[in-house]
Scaffold this motif. Structure first.
Motif, PDB file in Angstrom:
ATOM      1  N   ALA A   1       0.959  -1.071   0.236  1.00  0.00           N
ATOM      2  CA  ALA A   1      -0.054   0.006  -0.054  1.00  0.00           C
ATOM      3  C   ALA A   1       0.843   1.319   0.292  1.00  0.00           C
ATOM      4  O   ALA A   1       2.011   1.164   0.527  1.00  0.00           O
ATOM      5  N   VAL A   2       0.248   2.143  -0.455  1.00  0.00           N
ATOM      6  CA  VAL A   2       0.966   3.714  -0.341  1.00  0.00           C
ATOM      7  C   VAL A   2       0.120   4.773   0.201  1.00  0.00           C
ATOM      8  O   VAL A   2      -1.066   4.757   0.052  1.00  0.00           O
ATOM      9  N   TRP A   3       0.783   5.431   1.398  1.00  0.00           N
ATOM     10  CA  TRP A   3      -0.123   6.484   2.040  1.00  0.00           C
ATOM     11  C   TRP A   3       0.288   7.808   1.608  1.00  0.00           C
ATOM     12  O   TRP A   3       1.419   8.142   1.305  1.00  0.00           O
ATOM     13  N   VAL A   4      -0.686   8.539   1.319  1.00  0.00           N
ATOM     14  CA  VAL A   4      -0.395   9.723   0.792  1.00  0.00           C
ATOM     15  C   VAL A   4      -0.794  10.946   1.448  1.00  0.00           C
ATOM     16  O   VAL A   4      -1.972  11.019   2.074  1.00  0.00           O
ATOM     17  N   PHE A   5       0.089  11.872   2.066  1.00  0.00           N
ATOM     18  CA  PHE A   5      -0.263  12.572   3.095  1.00  0.00           C
ATOM     19  C   PHE A   5      -0.513  14.084   2.758  1.00  0.00           C
ATOM     20  O   PHE A   5       0.187  14.487   1.821  1.00  0.00           O
ATOM     21  N   GLY A   6      -1.433  14.683   3.145  1.00  0.00           N
ATOM     22  CA  GLY A   6      -1.851  16.037   2.865  1.00  0.00           C
ATOM     23  C   GLY A   6      -2.652  16.301   1.725  1.00  0.00           C
ATOM     24  O   GLY A   6      -3.121  15.454   0.737  1.00  0.00           O
ATOM     25  N   ASP A   7      -3.053  17.581   1.162  1.00  0.00           N
ATOM     26  CA  ASP A   7      -3.663  17.897   0.469  1.00  0.00           C
ATOM     27  C   ASP A   7      -3.205  18.343  -0.994  1.00  0.00           C
ATOM     28  O   ASP A   7      -4.011  18.495  -2.028  1.00  0.00           O
ATOM     29  N   GLU A   8      -2.080  18.908  -0.887  1.00  0.00           N
ATOM     30  CA  GLU A   8      -1.098  19.291  -2.282  1.00  0.00           C
ATOM     31  C   GLU A   8      -0.304  18.287  -2.417  1.00  0.00           C
ATOM     32  O   GLU A   8       0.513  17.562  -1.857  1.00  0.00           O
TER      33      GLU A   8
ATOM     34  N   THR B   1       1.872   3.719  -9.032  1.00  0.00           N
ATOM     35  CA  THR B   1       1.036   2.828  -8.007  1.00  0.00           C
ATOM     36  C   THR B   1      -0.082   2.210  -8.772  1.00  0.00           C
ATOM     37  O   THR B   1      -0.449   1.031  -8.481  1.00  0.00           O
ATOM     38  N   GLU B   2      -0.760   3.132  -9.465  1.00  0.00           N
ATOM     39  CA  GLU B   2      -1.865   2.760 -10.027  1.00  0.00           C
ATOM     40  C   GLU B   2      -1.829   1.766 -11.335  1.00  0.00           C
ATOM     41  O   GLU B   2      -2.599   0.911 -11.189  1.00  0.00           O
ATOM     42  N   LYS B   3      -0.590   1.819 -12.016  1.00  0.00           N
ATOM     43  CA  LYS B   3      -0.420   0.937 -12.874  1.00  0.00           C
ATOM     44  C   LYS B   3      -0.073  -0.599 -12.250  1.00  0.00           C
ATOM     45  O   LYS B   3      -0.167  -1.516 -12.719  1.00  0.00           O
ATOM     46  N   LEU B   4       0.492  -0.477 -10.988  1.00  0.00           N
ATOM     47  CA  LEU B   4       0.851  -1.842 -10.420  1.00  0.00           C
ATOM     48  C   LEU B   4      -0.345  -2.288  -9.605  1.00  0.00           C
ATOM     49  O   LEU B   4      -0.112  -3.272  -8.793  1.00  0.00           O
ATOM     50  N   ASN B   5      -1.591  -1.545  -9.457  1.00  0.00           N
ATOM     51  CA  ASN B   5      -2.662  -2.096  -8.810  1.00  0.00           C
ATOM     52  C   ASN B   5      -2.549  -2.195  -7.298  1.00  0.00           C
ATOM     53  O   ASN B   5      -3.070  -2.924  -6.623  1.00  0.00           O
ATOM     54  N   ILE B   6      -1.810  -1.057  -6.932  1.00  0.00           N
ATOM     55  CA  ILE B   6      -1.348  -1.128  -5.426  1.00  0.00           C
ATOM     56  C   ILE B   6      -2.611  -0.215  -4.971  1.00  0.00           C
ATOM     57  O   ILE B   6      -2.899   0.804  -5.278  1.00  0.00           O
ATOM     58  N   LYS B   7      -2.958  -0.629  -3.457  1.00  0.00           N
ATOM     59  CA  LYS B   7      -3.987   0.283  -2.669  1.00  0.00           C
ATOM     60  C   LYS B   7      -3.162   1.598  -2.360  1.00  0.00           C
ATOM     61  O   LYS B   7      -1.951   1.624  -1.902  1.00  0.00           O
ATOM     62  N   VAL B   8      -3.976   2.720  -2.605  1.00  0.00           N
ATOM     63  CA  VAL B   8      -3.494   4.097  -2.007  1.00  0.00           C
ATOM     64  C   VAL B   8      -4.180   4.727  -0.963  1.00  0.00           C
ATOM     65  O   VAL B   8      -5.724   4.722  -0.974  1.00  0.00           O
TER      66      VAL B   8
END
Length: 229
Positions: free
Chosen positions: A182-189, A201-208
């Motif tokens: 999984a990948v964690w994305v912090f913040g709004d920007e 990440t999307e190409k690898l079908n990994i959870k975001v």
């Protein structure tokens, strides 16, 4: 040198093993193996005079593929990950585990391990400095038996204003996505670098997992923030 002919079913029974799969390997298999051994030796990826001597060949949708297993070779895995990314247009290289998950619908069910739940991460009232947040997230993952990887690490050892070093850091971070759950994305920007990582990440079908600034200020980060891309 041993060249095995295997089926897609054989691949789905290789849970727990890892290797490199190159796609579109038409022609003489021996020439492919000799060429890859020479190339990876010259680049310092194959170490201690080891080489791939027990490879497997299979067909998928009319495409000839070769599996180079890691069991009997010594590798600089970091250099191999970089090489695989840089040479993807030529060889379409994938890790065995990713190939089975993304092209063959996963390993055989009886061999699958129970998927671990992503833990909640309490952030109420915390200092929102990125490095403090990385520390909190890292400790939470470690306490739940997971291994965090934070690409911001490369900002500490590379010069982000140097185009060559920035590209090296980006490639290094992207290479680690192949082994992430999984990948964690912090913040709004979202910076351009973050957008590049998310697209990959999307190409690898990994959870975001998107964690907004409001989430950080007002509530705990819950599992329902995970999005499957």
């Amino acid at each position: 040198m041993k060249i095995n002919q295997i089926t897609l079913t054989d691949l789905r029974r290789m849970n727990g093993k890892e290797g490199l799969i190159l796609q579109g390997c038409g022609g003489e298999t021996q020439e492919w193996v000799d060429g890859i051994n020479e190339m990876l030796t010259d680049k310092g990826i194959l170490l201690d005079n080891t080489k791939f001597e027990n490879v497997s060949v299979f067909q998928n949708d009319g495409v000839t593929c070769i599996l180079y297993p890691f069991a009997d070779v010594h590798l600089d895995i970091g250099k191999l990950a970089m090489w695989r990314l840089q040479s993807y247009t030529a060889f379409a290289g994938m890790w065995l585990s990713d190939y089975v998950d993304n092209r063959l619908s996963g390993f055989e069910p009886e061999q699958n391990k129970e998927e671990k739940l992503k833990p909640d991460c309490a952030l109420i009232g915390c200092d929102f400095n990125i490095f403090n947040l990385m520390g909190i997230a890292s400790r939470t993952l470690k306490q739940n038996g997971m291994a965090p990887f934070i690409p911001h690490f490369y900002a500490l050892i590379l010069d982000d204003s140097n185009k060559e070093e920035r590209n090296l850091g980006m490639l290094a971070g992207l290479s680690m996505l192949w082994v992430c759950d999984a990948v964690w994305v912090f913040g709004d920007e979202l910076t351009e670098g973050m957008k590049t990582e998310i697209r990959f990440t999307e190409k690898l079908n990994i959870k975001v997992r998107y964690i907004s600034e409001n989430d950080l200020r007002t509530s705990e980060v819950k599992n329902d923030k995970i999005k499957k891309n």
